[in-house]
Motif scaffolding. Structure first.
Motif, PDB file in Angstrom:
ATOM      1  N   ASP A 119       0.826  -1.220   0.000  1.00 51.43           N
ATOM      2  CA  ASP A 119       0.000   0.000   0.000  1.00 51.43           C
ATOM      3  C   ASP A 119       0.856   1.265   0.000  1.00 51.43           C
ATOM      4  OD1 ASP A 119      -2.266  -1.539   0.013  1.00 51.43           O
ATOM      5  OD2 ASP A 119      -2.741  -1.224   2.138  1.00 51.43           O
ATOM      6  N   MET A 120       2.089   1.169   0.486  1.00 47.29           N
ATOM      7  CA  MET A 120       3.009   2.308   0.455  1.00 47.29           C
ATOM      8  C   MET A 120       3.778   2.376  -0.867  1.00 47.29           C
ATOM      9  SD  MET A 120       4.683   2.762   4.267  1.00 47.29           S
ATOM     10  CE  MET A 120       5.252   1.081   4.498  1.00 47.29           C
ATOM     11  N   GLY A 121       3.447   1.485  -1.794  1.00 48.91           N
ATOM     12  CA  GLY A 121       4.078   1.527  -3.103  1.00 48.91           C
ATOM     13  C   GLY A 121       5.304   0.656  -3.257  1.00 48.91           C
ATOM     14  N   PHE A 122       5.462  -0.338  -2.403  1.00 50.25           N
ATOM     15  CA  PHE A 122       6.629  -1.217  -2.454  1.00 50.25           C
ATOM     16  C   PHE A 122       6.313  -2.532  -3.163  1.00 50.25           C
ATOM     17  CE2 PHE A 122       7.987   1.581   0.863  1.00 50.25           C
ATOM     18  CZ  PHE A 122       9.368   1.462   0.970  1.00 50.25           C
ATOM     19  N   SER A 123       7.290  -3.038  -3.912  1.00 47.89           N
ATOM     20  CA  SER A 123       7.313  -4.460  -4.225  1.00 47.89           C
ATOM     21  C   SER A 123       7.797  -5.192  -2.974  1.00 47.89           C
ATOM     22  CB  SER A 123       8.241  -4.757  -5.396  1.00 47.89           C
ATOM     23  OG  SER A 123       7.746  -4.184  -6.592  1.00 47.89           O
ATOM     24  N   VAL A 124       7.435  -6.472  -2.860  1.00 48.92           N
ATOM     25  CA  VAL A 124       7.715  -7.204  -1.626  1.00 48.92           C
ATOM     26  C   VAL A 124       8.430  -8.518  -1.952  1.00 48.92           C
ATOM     27  CG1 VAL A 124       6.721  -8.242   0.444  1.00 48.92           C
ATOM     28  CG2 VAL A 124       5.615  -6.235  -0.593  1.00 48.92           C
ATOM     29  N   LEU A 125       9.580  -8.721  -1.339  1.00 46.61           N
ATOM     30  CA  LEU A 125      10.324  -9.970  -1.483  1.00 46.61           C
ATOM     31  C   LEU A 125      10.321 -10.699  -0.153  1.00 46.61           C
ATOM     32  CD1 LEU A 125      12.163 -11.572  -3.556  1.00 46.61           C
ATOM     33  CD2 LEU A 125      14.090 -10.620  -2.268  1.00 46.61           C
ATOM     34  N   LEU A 126       9.945 -11.988  -0.169  1.00 46.27           N
ATOM     35  CA  LEU A 126       9.865 -12.792   1.050  1.00 46.27           C
ATOM     36  C   LEU A 126      10.727 -14.047   0.879  1.00 46.27           C
ATOM     37  CD1 LEU A 126       6.562 -11.971   0.166  1.00 46.27           C
ATOM     38  CD2 LEU A 126       6.502 -12.189   2.645  1.00 46.27           C
ATOM     39  N   PRO A 127      12.023 -13.965   1.210  1.00 47.47           N
ATOM     40  CA  PRO A 127      12.906 -15.123   1.036  1.00 47.47           C
ATOM     41  C   PRO A 127      12.650 -16.199   2.092  1.00 47.47           C
ATOM     42  CG  PRO A 127      14.137 -13.045   1.268  1.00 47.47           C
ATOM     43  CD  PRO A 127      12.740 -12.786   1.722  1.00 47.47           C
ATOM     44  N   ASP A 128      12.873 -17.445   1.702  1.00 45.75           N
ATOM     45  CA  ASP A 128      13.043 -18.539   2.656  1.00 45.75           C
ATOM     46  C   ASP A 128      14.525 -18.603   2.993  1.00 45.75           C
ATOM     47  OD1 ASP A 128      10.368 -19.181   2.537  1.00 45.75           O
ATOM     48  OD2 ASP A 128      10.638 -20.967   1.299  1.00 45.75           O
ATOM     49  N   ALA A 129      14.877 -18.459   4.250  1.00 45.33           N
ATOM     50  CA  ALA A 129      16.285 -18.502   4.644  1.00 45.33           C
ATOM     51  C   ALA A 129      16.881 -19.871   4.366  1.00 45.33           C
ATOM     52  CB  ALA A 129      16.419 -18.171   6.132  1.00 45.33           C
ATOM     53  N   VAL A 309       9.673   4.763   7.411  1.00 43.22           N
ATOM     54  CA  VAL A 309       9.948   4.586   5.983  1.00 43.22           C
ATOM     55  C   VAL A 309       9.896   5.928   5.262  1.00 43.22           C
ATOM     56  CG1 VAL A 309       9.078   3.583   3.842  1.00 43.22           C
ATOM     57  CG2 VAL A 309       9.243   2.170   5.915  1.00 43.22           C
ATOM     58  N   THR A 310       8.875   6.721   5.561  1.00 43.50           N
ATOM     59  CA  THR A 310       8.755   8.036   4.923  1.00 43.50           C
ATOM     60  C   THR A 310       9.970   8.911   5.227  1.00 43.50           C
ATOM     61  OG1 THR A 310       6.332   7.956   5.068  1.00 43.50           O
ATOM     62  CG2 THR A 310       7.346  10.120   4.805  1.00 43.50           C
ATOM     63  N   LYS A 311      10.436   8.852   6.457  1.00 40.47           N
ATOM     64  CA  LYS A 311      11.583   9.661   6.875  1.00 40.47           C
ATOM     65  C   LYS A 311      12.854   9.237   6.122  1.00 40.47           C
ATOM     66  CE  LYS A 311      13.668   8.936  10.787  1.00 40.47           C
ATOM     67  NZ  LYS A 311      13.970   8.865  12.237  1.00 40.47           N
ATOM     68  N   VAL A 312      13.115   7.931   6.051  1.00 38.47           N
ATOM     69  CA  VAL A 312      14.376   7.494   5.455  1.00 38.47           C
ATOM     70  C   VAL A 312      14.374   7.624   3.933  1.00 38.47           C
ATOM     71  CG1 VAL A 312      14.856   5.951   7.382  1.00 38.47           C
ATOM     72  CG2 VAL A 312      13.808   5.026   5.310  1.00 38.47           C
TER      73      VAL A 312
END
Length: 315
Positions: A119-129, A309-312
């Protein structure tokens, strides 16, 4: 008579060493070997049941949203030739979050955070360690070798998918992983790190677990197990230090910890914050157990993530 006592002493020493070797292998299999169903010391259910109706509703919407998303499976070969896998939810953006899961979990266990970032405009990566889920590996790295895997995922996402603004976010072992990663030389595309319920180091955390599960001191069992880990997994518990890594950090950090966390003691959050370099924030969440800040205070948690996130990203 003297010779007899020397033989007896040698036998006793041999038995003690054999016992330590057996115990060390047992604890390695319990804590480091892939796939073992291990009991962990944790807090009572009471500290994990604080969410209000609004928080519960937000959680349910996030989990439902994640379940419905199409997820591309990405593959990568690690620096030591393990085939690692991750799920990827693409957004039309150059922003990316890498969500890093905890001990004996998988990337899917971080899915409840995916909607917030999407919703903040990010793609999302979810690795399996490594040693988890669909990724190869016969041992758990506790974040130490995983930090290099995250570096490689970052490089892949920059080169192949054009990621230019990257956030690293992890829970528990995943929190330690992203903090350990923060001490490495990272590309400028990595903008900030969020760590929820991280331990200060593998040796410190396993010492805590030995005490509360088995009522045993760390010496000599943990030292023997660490040696076995060096032989079988390629690292010692002492070298896998979150504290030493964050001392080298130069990125903005948001460190989150529940004040009722018995699995990873709250003091470890304070220790990490005190040691860390770079801009840093510490949020100690009242009445929250291990990684339960989001569950207990979902709306406030999301608000703080968005603010960080907005700050950085606007620096």
């Amino acid at each position: 008579m003297k010779k007899k006592w020397m033989v007896i002493s040698a036998i006793i020493v041999f038995i003690l060493l054999a016992g330590l070797a057996f115990a060390g292998n047992y604890f390695y299999n319990q804590g480091v070997k892939r796939g073992t169903d291990v009991k962990l010391h944790s807090e009572s259910a009471a500290v994990n049941a604080q969410a209000g109706n609004k928080d519960t509703s937000l959680q349910q919407k996030s989990e439902s949203w994640y379940d419905k998303q199409e997820k591309e499976v990405l593959e990568m070969t690690s620096y030591d030739d393990l085939e690692l896998k991750a799920k990827f939810i693409k957004n039309d953006t150059d922003k990316l979050v890498i969500l890093v899961h905890g001990f004996r979990n998988t990337g899917d266990d971080m899915g409840k955070y995916a909607k917030l970032y999407h919703d903040m405009g990010f793609s999302v990566l979810l690795p399996d360690a490594r040693g988890h889920g669909k990724s190869a590996g016969d041992y758990i790295g506790y974040g130490w070798h995983d930090r290099l895997d995250i570096k490689d995922w970052v490089s892949l996402m920059i080169k192949k998918y054009g990621a230019e603004q990257i956030i690293l976010d992890g829970n528990s072992m995943g929190a330690a992983t992203v903090l350990m990663t923060s001490g490495e030389k990272l590309p400028p595309e990595v903008k900030g790190v969020i760590a929820d319920s991280a331990y200060s180091g593998v040796k410190a955390e396993l010492t805590h677990q030995l005490k509360y599960i088995y009522h045993l001191p760390a010496f000599p069992l943990l030292d023997v197990t660490s040696l076995i880990s060096k032989i079988r997994a390629g690292y010692t518990f002492g070298e896998a230090s979150t504290i030493e890594q964050v001392k080298k950090n130069k990125l903005p950090l948001l460190i989150i910890h529940g004040d009722a966390d018995d699995l990873v003691p709250t003091r470890m959050g304070h220790e990490i914050y005190k040691a860390a370099g770079g801009d840093k924030e510490l949020w100690i969440v009242p009445d929250a157990g291990h990684t339960k800040a989001y569950d207990n205070m979902t709306a406030e948690y999301e608000k703080r993530i968005k603010a960080f996130v907005t700050k950085v990203l606007t620096k």
